[in-house]
Write a protein that holds these residues in place. Sequence first.
Motif, PDB file in Angstrom:
ATOM      1  N   ARG A   9      -9.447   5.773  -6.977  1.00 43.69           N
ATOM      2  CA  ARG A   9      -9.795   7.187  -7.161  1.00 43.69           C
ATOM      3  C   ARG A   9     -11.181   7.316  -7.787  1.00 43.69           C
ATOM      4  O   ARG A   9     -11.890   8.299  -7.562  1.00 43.69           O
ATOM      5  CB  ARG A   9      -8.752   7.889  -8.031  1.00 43.69           C
ATOM      6  CG  ARG A   9      -8.708   7.394  -9.475  1.00 43.69           C
ATOM      7  CD  ARG A   9      -7.656   8.109 -10.305  1.00 43.69           C
ATOM      8  NE  ARG A   9      -7.575   7.511 -11.624  1.00 43.69           N
ATOM      9  CZ  ARG A   9      -8.414   7.766 -12.621  1.00 43.69           C
ATOM     10  NH1 ARG A   9      -9.404   8.613 -12.433  1.00 43.69           N
ATOM     11  NH2 ARG A   9      -8.274   7.176 -13.791  1.00 43.69           N
TER      12      ARG A   9
ATOM     13  N   ALA B 193      -4.321   2.961  -6.083  1.00 41.96           N
ATOM     14  CA  ALA B 193      -4.759   4.363  -6.017  1.00 41.96           C
ATOM     15  C   ALA B 193      -5.475   4.765  -7.302  1.00 41.96           C
ATOM     16  O   ALA B 193      -6.492   5.476  -7.262  1.00 41.96           O
ATOM     17  CB  ALA B 193      -3.558   5.272  -5.770  1.00 41.96           C
TER      18      ALA B 193
ATOM     19  N   MET C 158      -5.623   8.509   3.519  1.00 40.14           N
ATOM     20  CA  MET C 158      -6.027   9.802   2.977  1.00 40.14           C
ATOM     21  C   MET C 158      -5.917  10.896   4.038  1.00 40.14           C
ATOM     22  O   MET C 158      -5.408  11.994   3.769  1.00 40.14           O
ATOM     23  CB  MET C 158      -7.443   9.729   2.420  1.00 40.14           C
ATOM     24  CG  MET C 158      -7.588   8.881   1.167  1.00 40.14           C
ATOM     25  SD  MET C 158      -9.303   8.750   0.590  1.00 40.14           S
ATOM     26  CE  MET C 158      -9.638  10.444   0.124  1.00 40.14           C
TER      27      MET C 158
ATOM     28  N   PHE D 138      -7.728   2.665   3.897  1.00 38.89           N
ATOM     29  CA  PHE D 138      -7.536   3.620   2.808  1.00 38.89           C
ATOM     30  C   PHE D 138      -7.869   5.041   3.279  1.00 38.89           C
ATOM     31  O   PHE D 138      -7.132   5.997   2.999  1.00 38.89           O
ATOM     32  CB  PHE D 138      -8.431   3.209   1.635  1.00 38.89           C
ATOM     33  CG  PHE D 138      -8.303   4.061   0.405  1.00 38.89           C
ATOM     34  CD1 PHE D 138      -7.237   3.903  -0.468  1.00 38.89           C
ATOM     35  CD2 PHE D 138      -9.271   5.008   0.094  1.00 38.89           C
ATOM     36  CE1 PHE D 138      -7.125   4.680  -1.617  1.00 38.89           C
ATOM     37  CE2 PHE D 138      -9.176   5.780  -1.057  1.00 38.89           C
ATOM     38  CZ  PHE D 138      -8.097   5.621  -1.910  1.00 38.89           C
ATOM     39  N   ALA D 139      -8.959   5.176   4.020  1.00 40.82           N
ATOM     40  CA  ALA D 139      -9.371   6.483   4.542  1.00 40.82           C
ATOM     41  C   ALA D 139      -8.353   7.036   5.538  1.00 40.82           C
ATOM     42  O   ALA D 139      -8.092   8.253   5.571  1.00 40.82           O
ATOM     43  CB  ALA D 139     -10.745   6.381   5.197  1.00 40.82           C
TER      44      ALA D 139
ATOM     45  N   LYS E 155     -11.657  -0.084   3.231  1.00 43.24           N
ATOM     46  CA  LYS E 155     -12.124   1.301   3.115  1.00 43.24           C
ATOM     47  C   LYS E 155     -11.610   2.141   4.283  1.00 43.24           C
ATOM     48  O   LYS E 155     -11.210   3.296   4.103  1.00 43.24           O
ATOM     49  CB  LYS E 155     -13.651   1.340   3.058  1.00 43.24           C
ATOM     50  CG  LYS E 155     -14.229   2.727   2.796  1.00 43.24           C
ATOM     51  CD  LYS E 155     -15.741   2.683   2.615  1.00 43.24           C
ATOM     52  CE  LYS E 155     -16.126   2.010   1.307  1.00 43.24           C
ATOM     53  NZ  LYS E 155     -17.598   2.131   1.055  1.00 43.24           N
TER      54      LYS E 155
ATOM     55  N   GLU F 214      -3.992  12.189  -1.464  1.00 41.87           N
ATOM     56  CA  GLU F 214      -4.066  13.468  -0.763  1.00 41.87           C
ATOM     57  C   GLU F 214      -2.708  14.176  -0.696  1.00 41.87           C
ATOM     58  O   GLU F 214      -2.621  15.391  -0.914  1.00 41.87           O
ATOM     59  CB  GLU F 214      -4.605  13.262   0.654  1.00 41.87           C
ATOM     60  CG  GLU F 214      -6.069  12.862   0.720  1.00 41.87           C
ATOM     61  CD  GLU F 214      -7.013  14.023   0.410  1.00 41.87           C
ATOM     62  OE1 GLU F 214      -6.530  15.135   0.140  1.00 41.87           O
ATOM     63  OE2 GLU F 214      -8.232  13.802   0.451  1.00 41.87           O
TER      64      GLU F 214
ATOM     65  N   GLY G  54      -4.175   5.501  -0.375  1.00 43.53           N
ATOM     66  CA  GLY G  54      -4.966   6.626   0.106  1.00 43.53           C
ATOM     67  C   GLY G  54      -4.108   7.842   0.390  1.00 43.53           C
ATOM     68  O   GLY G  54      -4.476   8.976   0.052  1.00 43.53           O
TER      69      GLY G  54
END
Length: 351
Positions: A253, A249, A136, A132-133, A129, A227, A223
């Motif tokens: 999502r 992805a 983003m 991935f963040a 997480k 974006e 991520g």
Amino acid sequence: MKTYNIYTDKIDTLPKGTADFLLAASVTKTCEIDGITQAGIPGSIPLTPTLDAEFITTQKLYSMPELAETPSGVPSPALITRGVHNISNFSTIEVLNLGLEVVPQECMVHDFDIKPSKSIAEGAGIDAKEVFAKGMEFGRSYELKGNYLILGESTPSGTTTAAASALALGYKCEGDFSSSFLNVPDDIKNKTISEALSLVDDGMSNFEKLGLVSDNMLLFCAGFLLEATKRFHVVLAGGTQMAAALLIADKLREDVLMQLKSNNLTLATTKWVAKDKNSDIKHILELLSYTPHAVYTEFSFANAQIPVLKKYDEGEAKEGVGAGGALAYVVSSGYTNQELLDAIELIIYEM
């Protein structure tokens, strides 16, 4: 030399203008499993992405005296990407440190405080997480210099972690992933994937599963794409690994309540992946909730004066270090197969 749509084999193109080039460089300790990959110098395979980054950026090597190559002497696809840059410059070449053992020298490196991941056979140990963040956030903040972005990768044994990731998320894609080998070591790869999948269960979240069986490159890029495609066109330069990033992805999502802007996305790979009889990138892409724009070039080393390069056409190496996207870029700039081949061989003669 032309670029074709993967689905129709009709002539296709990339966006117009110059492109930024980003290399997502990462190490998964999966690459240290004996015989699982040939993407690098034996005993020093974790250095492969470092060397690839240095070479495409500077055409020199600082962390070791020689470029990564297969045991039969086939040089890293970094050679192709650098050859493209020499005749049709990218607006910039920058490196994403997504868990490297050695930071490349003389490169523009973006650091995200990400460590190399462990072997998926024992659990990758990734905070999926968080990675991935971070992807983003970089997708929101990256400042485009050219007209669009080409995103490549260098992650040895990444097709193994890509397959494990897709299977852990429930995609039906057994046997679809490619390899740098001509004769794929299926027993080793399948054993590793099986060991990884034994660590996950249906009660886990998608992030928990990926934290055990994936790699940092896949998670970060997944991520990033969510974006970045809101803001500009991204060419995902690679084969089945990058196709797996799209699968991740597409699945995640739902967890973050977002939608990938697929009309701002192209996957560009090589003919050697698109036509590979031992893998099926088209089927992987068909598992997505949308139909992506996906292309490959007809570039060939058939007329190479340096014989070892012809092994690409025989099925070794195939893709990596953004080669597929770089090839499509040079085609869109109007260069021929022979002009690029001459540029690549000149690099070798000067090494």
